[in-house]
Design a protein around this motif. Structure first.
Motif, PDB file in Angstrom:
ATOM      1  N   UNK A   1       0.856  -1.187   0.000  1.00 42.97           N
ATOM      2  CA  UNK A   1       0.000   0.000   0.000  1.00 42.97           C
ATOM      3  C   UNK A   1       0.889   1.232   0.000  1.00 42.97           C
ATOM      4  N   UNK A   2       0.263   2.413  -0.014  1.00 49.06           N
ATOM      5  CA  UNK A   2       1.011   3.665  -0.052  1.00 49.06           C
ATOM      6  C   UNK A   2       0.483   4.624   0.993  1.00 49.06           C
ATOM      7  N   UNK A   3       1.409   5.297   1.662  1.00 46.44           N
ATOM      8  CA  UNK A   3       1.044   6.317   2.634  1.00 46.44           C
ATOM      9  C   UNK A   3       1.936   7.530   2.425  1.00 46.44           C
ATOM     10  N   UNK A   4       1.315   8.702   2.403  1.00 48.28           N
ATOM     11  CA  UNK A   4       2.034   9.884   1.941  1.00 48.28           C
ATOM     12  C   UNK A   4       1.832   9.915   0.443  1.00 48.28           C
ATOM     13  N   UNK A   5       1.752  11.065  -0.141  1.00 48.67           N
ATOM     14  CA  UNK A   5       1.422  11.134  -1.571  1.00 48.67           C
ATOM     15  C   UNK A   5       2.681  11.221  -2.433  1.00 48.67           C
TER      16      UNK A   5
END
Length: 298
Positions: free
Chosen positions: A135-139
């Motif tokens: 997943x991704x956190x922060x853009x």
């Protein structure tokens, strides 16, 4: 050889304090180039199909996926298949039947609470299917034509405390982090926050992933891997290599009409870039038993 599992490749690289490179594929030439470059480097590799690539192929996942599986099964090094930047739950659910061992579920566009809820549900489903999930956190800016975020903009950096809570509550197996990187960069000018990389690596017990690596200079990539990055995603660098080689060929041969001539040149350029980037990242060599025996001499 059989398809490798992304989680095993990334986990092995993380344990060795190194990284595996994951290359985004769009055409058959991309697939062939990535496998050829990895074989030349003697290292494992991940073939990535993004949701945007599926859209480009008319919304059909299987044609590109089946080509990737066929190439991986004939490769002399371990090759895994990863579904990248999935936002569609329908596409997510096609992954297991198409040969993918992993997915990157992307709800990073949503506010934190909604991102967490969507990612938690995706992770539960993925794990039930035996899939490794990122997943991704922060853009990580630059996706879908959006400009890169300013370094001081909200969300432009992944917060270690928030990341720890997100990983714990969502149950994901890896996390893509925002550390000064951006998607779709055509110039290699990104400056990474290496102190943040070390803080994230010290806080989280899952592998860290770098998106937008094409805009990161070689030295920055090497330092990021040394700091704790275990999966390095590359897309635009291959397109730059392919397009530049084809453009040069057609400029030198304006009479050319046989697409095999210029596509072949583009494929060779991408393969060289794959081999070079694997060397920069320092991916550990594949076991000798995984390599195809040399052809007999006359």
């Amino acid at each position: 050889m059989p398809l490798a599992a992304t989680g095993e490749l990334v986990g092995g690289a993380a344990a060795a304090r190194s990284a595996v490179v994951a290359f985004n594929i769009i055409t058959l030439e991309h697939i062939e180039a990535v496998v050829a470059g990895a074989e030349a480097a003697g290292a494992p590799v991940v073939l990535q199909v993004s949701e945007n690539a599926v859209k480009f192929r008319g919304g059909r996942l299987l044609p590109l996926a089946r080509a990737a599986v066929a190439a991986a099964e004939r490769a002399a090094v371990p090759v895994a298949l990863h579904l990248d930047h999935v936002q569609s739950d329908d596409l997510l659910r096609q992954a297991p039947g198409a040969g993918f061992s992993s997915v990157m579920y992307d709800a990073s566009r949503l506010p934190y609470t909604e991102n967490l809820a969507a990612t938690r549900a995706a992770a539960a489903w993925a794990h039930a299917q035996g899939l490794w999930i990122e997943a991704e956190l922060g853009e990580v800016g630059g996706k879908d034509g959006r400009p890169p975020l300013d370094a001081h903009a909200p969300g432009a950096r992944t917060d270690p405390g928030e990341a720890h809570a997100f990983v714990t509550d969502s149950g994901v197996d890896a996390l893509a982090v925002a550390i000064g990187n951006s998607h779709a960069m055509t110039e290699r000018t990104a400056a990474l926050d290496h102190d943040l990389v070390k803080r994230l690596a010290g806080t989280l017990d899952v592998p860290l992933v770098l998106h937008g690596s094409s805009g990161v200079p070689d030295g920055e990539l090497t330092a990021a891997v040394a700091g704790g990055l275990a999966k390095i995603n590359v897309g635009t660098a291959l397109n730059l290599a392919m397009t530049g080689a084809i453009r040069d060929f057609l400029t030198a041969h304006p009479e050319a009409v046989d697409s095999r001539k210029y596509l072949g040149v583009g494929r060779e350029a991408m393969a060289r870039e794959v081999e070079r980037l694997i060397g920069v990242v320092g991916t550990p060599a594949a076991p000798p038993t995984a390599r195809r025996p040399a052809p007999p001499t006359a």
